[in-house]
Design an enzyme around this catalytic site. Structure first.
Site, short mmCIF file in Angstrom:
data_model
loop_
_atom_site.label_atom_id
_atom_site.label_comp_id
_atom_site.label_asym_id
_atom_site.label_seq_id
_atom_site.Cartn_x
_atom_site.Cartn_y
_atom_site.Cartn_z
N ARG A 246 41.89 33.52 0.21
CA ARG A 246 40.74 32.76 0.69
C ARG A 246 39.73 32.67 -0.44
NH1 ARG A 246 43.75 31.18 3.83
NH2 ARG A 246 43.71 31.35 6.10
N GLU B 79 36.96 22.99 -0.43
CA GLU B 79 38.27 22.37 -0.16
C GLU B 79 38.10 21.30 0.92
OE1 GLU B 79 41.36 25.27 0.77
OE2 GLU B 79 42.23 23.84 2.18
N HIS C 126 46.08 24.07 -1.51
CA HIS C 126 46.24 24.96 -0.35
C HIS C 126 47.61 24.75 0.30
CE1 HIS C 126 44.00 27.36 2.99
NE2 HIS C 126 45.27 27.71 2.92
C1 3PG Z 1 47.31 30.82 6.45
O1 3PG Z 1 46.30 31.48 6.68
O2 3PG Z 1 48.33 30.94 7.15
C2 3PG Z 1 47.36 29.90 5.26
O3 3PG Z 1 46.13 29.80 4.64
C3 3PG Z 1 47.95 28.56 5.60
O4 3PG Z 1 47.03 27.58 5.90
P1 3PG Z 1 47.60 26.16 6.43
O5 3PG Z 1 48.29 26.42 7.73
O6 3PG Z 1 46.40 25.28 6.57
O7 3PG Z 1 48.54 25.64 5.40
#
Ligand code: 3PG
Length: 396
Positions: A229, A257, A280
């Site tokens: 994060r 983001e 991400h």
């Molecule tokens: C999570 O916490 O599982 C990841 O950051 C994935 O995020 P996303 O589902 O938006 O790809």
């Protein structure tokens, strides 16, 4: 009436169909944003999201929302305090996308060492620069510090050991694993680390953890990877370390983001050649998304059929209970009510209660966690009930 489920983020379509096949009403709207949810989630029983924010207004505006599932690991996009106030369950799918995130973290280490993205950018621009890009260090035998040793940190460690890295881990609560060394203080280990990979959740404790002080412990030219994060890194401190200490960074998460799945992006990090940013995508392999969807469906079906909330994250870890009252009784209508009435008359709050039936359905045992002690008179009143078999009352 069919239970209504809103899936407000990208979710493999075959799994949407699986829910429909279970006779559930499924609304699949993967493009909804934070503010759309306020209306969209108003009349649903279950809400499934990935990174889309579930804010207080969405929770307060909902009329029948009972369960929010984070189809992924981190639940920091859900306003859990608001969910707590309305008694809405929040669950996640821990561990199901860990391998995907670990694979990206390892990929980013190699990308930083070999400067793979710069190689590609130059090639696309018609530039050949074997001389410059041949100046890589190599990872074998280097020291890696994994900060955060949960499901993802462990998967990174396994892969890093296979690459011949010297692996240290830092975890707030647990240190375990073959070939992995503990370090208790950042000031002792960060100076030794050639590579640092962060795998922490965003919590009040981890917010801004990587500040000027932590960057000051790092070696010049160290590689830093953050696939967790953005909140755990102070962006100004990071930029300073990139400029002053030649720290090279790969991030899958960054401040600002975009909420949407495509569009424009702006960030001061775009100006820095030594910072690579991916979109991400840590959890976004088909394998991981299928595993997450499978788990989300399991949570939904368990909830509907047995009332059990798997991976329930907002269940109180500690309650204000100090006494335990266990009453064995005949399993008849009104018996429990009469026991509880005795406690009600004494103004005693039951913090938790569980009633379990013995085989045959004749007798049952009811365990109650009480805030304050029941008095001798109350215990006698309960014991004197002809449908009560035994009573035990202890401090816990
Ligand atoms: C999570 O916490 O599982 C990841 O950051 C994935 O995020 P996303 O589902 O938006 O790809």
């Amino acid at each position: 009436m069919k239970m209504k489920i809103l899936i407000a983020d990208k979710f493999p379509e075959q799994y949407v169909q699986k829910l429909i096949d279970h006779d559930l009403e499924v609304i699949y709207q993967p493009k909804l944003g934070e503010n759309d949810l306020i209306e969209a989630a108003k009349e649903v029983d279950i809400l499934v999201v990935r990174s889309t924010k579930v804010n207080e207004a969405t929770i307060n505006n909902s009329k029948q929302l009972n369960l929010i599932i984070r189809a992924g690991a981190g639940v920091n996009n859900i306003n859990i305090a608001a969910a707590n106030r309305k008694g809405i369950y929040v669950s996640n799918c821990p561990g199901k996308n860990s391998i995907a995130v670990a694979e990206l973290a390892i990929g980013l280490m190699i990308a930083l060492d070999r400067r793979i993205p710069d190689n590609v950018i130059d090639f696309r621009n018609g530039v050949w620069n074997k001389a410059e890009y041949s100046k890589a260090e190599g990872l074998y035998g280097k020291t890696l510090a994994i900060v955060g040793y949960g499901n993802i940190g462990k998967e990174v460690a396994t892969r890093a050991l296979a690459l011949g890295l010297n692996v240290y881990v830092k975890d707030i609560s647990r240190i375990e694993g073959y070939g992995i060394k503990d370090f208790s203080e950042f000031d002792q280990t960060l100076p030794k680390a050639d590579i640092i990979s962060i795998h922490l959740p965003a919590t009040p404790e981890t917010k801004g953890l990587f500040d000027d002080k932590l960057f000051s412990y790092m070696k010049n030219g160290a590689l830093l990877i953050n696939t967790s994060r953005h909140e755990v890194i102070n962006e100004e401190s990071l930029i300073k370390a990139v400029k002053e200490k030649n720290i090279r960074v790969a991030l899958d998460v960054f401040k600002g983001e975009p909420e949407g799945k495509d569009g424009e992006v702006s960030s001061q990090l775009r100006e820095l050649k030594n910072v690579y940013v991916t979109h991400h995508i840590g959890a976004s392999t088909q394998q991981a998304q299928n595993a997450v969807a499978e788990e989300a469906i399991k949570i939904i079906l368990d909830f509907i059929h047995s009332g059990v909330i798997a991976h329930w994250v907002n269940r109180a870890k500690v309650t204000d209970s100090h006494f335990q009252l266990v009453v064995k009784h005949y399993d008849k209508p009104g018996v429990l009510a009469s026991i509880m009435d005795v406690l009600r008359q004494g103004d005693i709050n039951i913090e938790e209660v569980e009633n379990i039936i013995f085989d045959g359905g004749l007798a049952a045992t009811c365990t109650m966690k009480l805030k304050i002690a029941a008095t001798d008179e109350m215990l006698s009143a309960i014991k004197n009930n002809p449908n009560v078999l035994s009573v035990s009352h202890v401090a816990i």
